[in-house]
Design an enzyme around this catalytic site. Structure first.
Site, PDB file in Angstrom:
ATOM      1  N   GLY A 146     -40.162 -29.662 -33.738  1.00 53.74           N
ATOM      2  CA  GLY A 146     -41.339 -28.794 -33.791  1.00 53.74           C
ATOM      3  C   GLY A 146     -42.501 -29.324 -32.970  1.00 53.74           C
ATOM      4  O   GLY A 146     -43.290 -28.564 -32.410  1.00 53.74           O
ATOM      5  N   ASP A 164     -43.354 -25.875 -42.734  1.00 53.07           N
ATOM      6  CA  ASP A 164     -42.539 -26.118 -43.930  1.00 53.07           C
ATOM      7  C   ASP A 164     -41.776 -27.417 -43.693  1.00 53.07           C
ATOM      8  O   ASP A 164     -40.578 -27.418 -43.426  1.00 53.07           O
ATOM      9  CB  ASP A 164     -41.585 -24.928 -44.118  1.00 53.07           C
ATOM     10  CG  ASP A 164     -40.776 -25.037 -45.393  1.00 53.07           C
ATOM     11  OD1 ASP A 164     -40.910 -26.043 -46.110  1.00 53.07           O
ATOM     12  OD2 ASP A 164     -39.998 -24.113 -45.662  1.00 53.07           O
ATOM     13  N   PRO A 171     -38.434 -37.715 -39.408  1.00 56.70           N
ATOM     14  CA  PRO A 171     -38.679 -36.677 -38.395  1.00 56.70           C
ATOM     15  C   PRO A 171     -39.941 -35.853 -38.665  1.00 56.70           C
ATOM     16  O   PRO A 171     -40.511 -35.254 -37.765  1.00 56.70           O
ATOM     17  CB  PRO A 171     -37.436 -35.793 -38.466  1.00 56.70           C
ATOM     18  CG  PRO A 171     -36.759 -36.115 -39.752  1.00 56.70           C
ATOM     19  CD  PRO A 171     -37.155 -37.510 -40.112  1.00 56.70           C
TER      20      PRO A 171
HETATM   21  N1  SAM Z   1     -39.906 -27.629 -49.166  1.00 56.37           N
HETATM   22  C1  SAM Z   1     -39.499 -28.862 -48.674  1.00 56.37           C
HETATM   23  C2  SAM Z   1     -40.312 -30.030 -49.119  1.00 56.37           C
HETATM   24  O1  SAM Z   1     -41.523 -30.059 -48.912  1.00 56.37           O
HETATM   25  O2  SAM Z   1     -39.725 -30.937 -49.684  1.00 56.37           O
HETATM   26  C3  SAM Z   1     -39.323 -28.874 -47.239  1.00 56.37           C
HETATM   27  C4  SAM Z   1     -38.196 -27.994 -46.917  1.00 56.37           C
HETATM   28  S1  SAM Z   1     -37.474 -27.958 -45.382  1.00 56.37           S
HETATM   29  C5  SAM Z   1     -35.865 -28.473 -45.881  1.00 56.37           C
HETATM   30  C6  SAM Z   1     -38.074 -29.274 -44.382  1.00 56.37           C
HETATM   31  C7  SAM Z   1     -37.366 -29.305 -43.061  1.00 56.37           C
HETATM   32  O3  SAM Z   1     -38.225 -29.830 -42.064  1.00 56.37           O
HETATM   33  C8  SAM Z   1     -36.101 -30.145 -43.023  1.00 56.37           C
HETATM   34  O4  SAM Z   1     -34.979 -29.337 -42.920  1.00 56.37           O
HETATM   35  C9  SAM Z   1     -36.274 -31.047 -41.790  1.00 56.37           C
HETATM   36  O5  SAM Z   1     -35.110 -31.218 -41.036  1.00 56.37           O
HETATM   37  C10 SAM Z   1     -37.356 -30.286 -41.044  1.00 56.37           C
HETATM   38  N2  SAM Z   1     -38.116 -31.113 -40.103  1.00 56.37           N
HETATM   39  C11 SAM Z   1     -38.572 -32.375 -40.288  1.00 56.37           C
HETATM   40  N3  SAM Z   1     -39.198 -32.818 -39.174  1.00 56.37           N
HETATM   41  C12 SAM Z   1     -39.144 -31.800 -38.273  1.00 56.37           C
HETATM   42  C13 SAM Z   1     -39.611 -31.652 -36.949  1.00 56.37           C
HETATM   43  N4  SAM Z   1     -40.242 -32.656 -36.313  1.00 56.37           N
HETATM   44  N5  SAM Z   1     -39.386 -30.477 -36.310  1.00 56.37           N
HETATM   45  C14 SAM Z   1     -38.724 -29.456 -36.926  1.00 56.37           C
HETATM   46  N6  SAM Z   1     -38.250 -29.558 -38.190  1.00 56.37           N
HETATM   47  C15 SAM Z   1     -38.463 -30.705 -38.866  1.00 56.37           C
END
Ligand code: SAM
Length: 289
Positions: A146, A164, A171
């Site tokens: 992102g 989110d 990451p």
């Molecule tokens: N509701 C959740 C929480 O706060 O615990 C978060 C849900 S969602 C699963 C979070 C997502 O963000 C993950 O699937 C993760 O892979 C994604 N994520 C983390 N860093 C990211 C980045 N730099 N760019 C895009 N997605 C990212």
């Protein structure tokens, strides 16, 4: 007696702080895998249904996911009914895309998730959140970081950005940085709104992330507010979203009539919760100063 854990079954647990943990009796460990970004596990449990964890931290479970996904979505939509183009950053479980997809007025949703394996496994094990992803033609899935994606996004592209993300470690770390928020500001339309996963005001680790996000958003946006919701399986159960906007105020501009005219069935969000969520306890306001 604090012998609350029913006997039998396997216990999954997550430390909430050095002296506190959440423990859930699980009936099956459905899947374990290390992706290039994180450890992914899916479990089955009696009370929470299927749930999944990233690097050992609770992400989504069938019992309380509605709270998080309704609250990340409906507050912004009820503030500006003209939102048409949405960017979701993270949100690999699909719950945020499902919830925003309920608005027929939305024309396009880009969902930028760094880890394709999270999406694919949620499609397999958590259809309650991910089942919508390949049914809605307005959703475009993009598997990339992102932070990089937003750097290359032209100015004024989105009406709404929903961050989110995971916690600011691994990451997700860059998604709490000044550079990231600067680019979100730039990528938002003149009346754009940013909602971000704003951590929790309770345990020290999350308070640090919360303060940092709040400070950085305040440097950029004319309207910056924080709202709370009750998430039983996240540390302390008391969690926040940030509302940052170039123009709209979520309280002054709340369009209650429009939102209620949609007759949308929700389990947590309603027009009174919309207002009440912004009324913060004194200890939270203190920490925001
Ligand atoms: N509701 C959740 C929480 O706060 O615990 C978060 C849900 S969602 C699963 C979070 C997502 O963000 C993950 O699937 C993760 O892979 C994604 N994520 C983390 N860093 C990211 C980045 N730099 N760019 C895009 N997605 C990212």
């Amino acid at each position: 007696m604090n012998n609350y854990m029913p006997t039998g079954g396997i216990e999954w647990s997550q430390d909430w702080d050095p002296t506190t943990k959440l423990a859930i009796k699980v009936t099956r460990h459905l899947h374990a895998e290390k992706s290039p970004y994180q450890q992914i596990d899916f479990f089955e449990s009696e009370t929470y249904g299927t749930f999944f964890t990233l690097d050992g931290l609770m992400m989504v479970n069938e019992k309380d996911e509605f709270v998080y996904h309704e609250m990340i979505t409906h507050v912004a939509m009820a503030t500006n009914p003209n939102i048409k183009k949405v960017l979701i950053i993270g949100g690999g479980d699909g719950g945020t895309a499902r919830e925003i997809g309920r608005y027929k007025t939305i024309e396009h949703i880009d969902m930028v998730e760094i880890d394709e394996r999270v999406v694919r496994l949620c499609q397999q094990y958590l259809p309650v959140t991910a089942g919508h992803l390949d049914k809605d033609e307005r959703i475009q899935l993009l598997f990339t970081d992102g932070l990089e994606f937003i750097k290359n996004t032209p100015d004024n592209t989105y009406d709404l950005i929903l961050v989110d993300s995971t916690d600011p470690i691994g990451p997700g770390e860059g998604l709490f940085s000044r550079e990231f928020y600067n680019n979100c500001y730039r990528a938002l339309a003149e009346d754009g709104i940013l909602i971000n996963q704003h951590e929790s005001p309770y345990y020290d680790f999350h308070v640090h992330g919360m303060k940092r996000a709040h400070l950085r958003l305040n440097e950029l946006f004319p309207v910056v507010k924080v709202y709370q919701y009750h998430m039983p399986t996240y540390p302390s159960g008391h969690w926040l979203f940030g509302f940052a906007s170039k123009k709209y105020d979520p309280l002054k501009d709340q369009n209650r009539e429009w939102w209620e005219s949609l007759n949308m069935t929700t389990r947590y969000y309603n027009s009174d919760i919309h207002r009440g969520a912004f009324m913060l306890p004194n200890f939270v306001m203190e920490k925001m100063k």
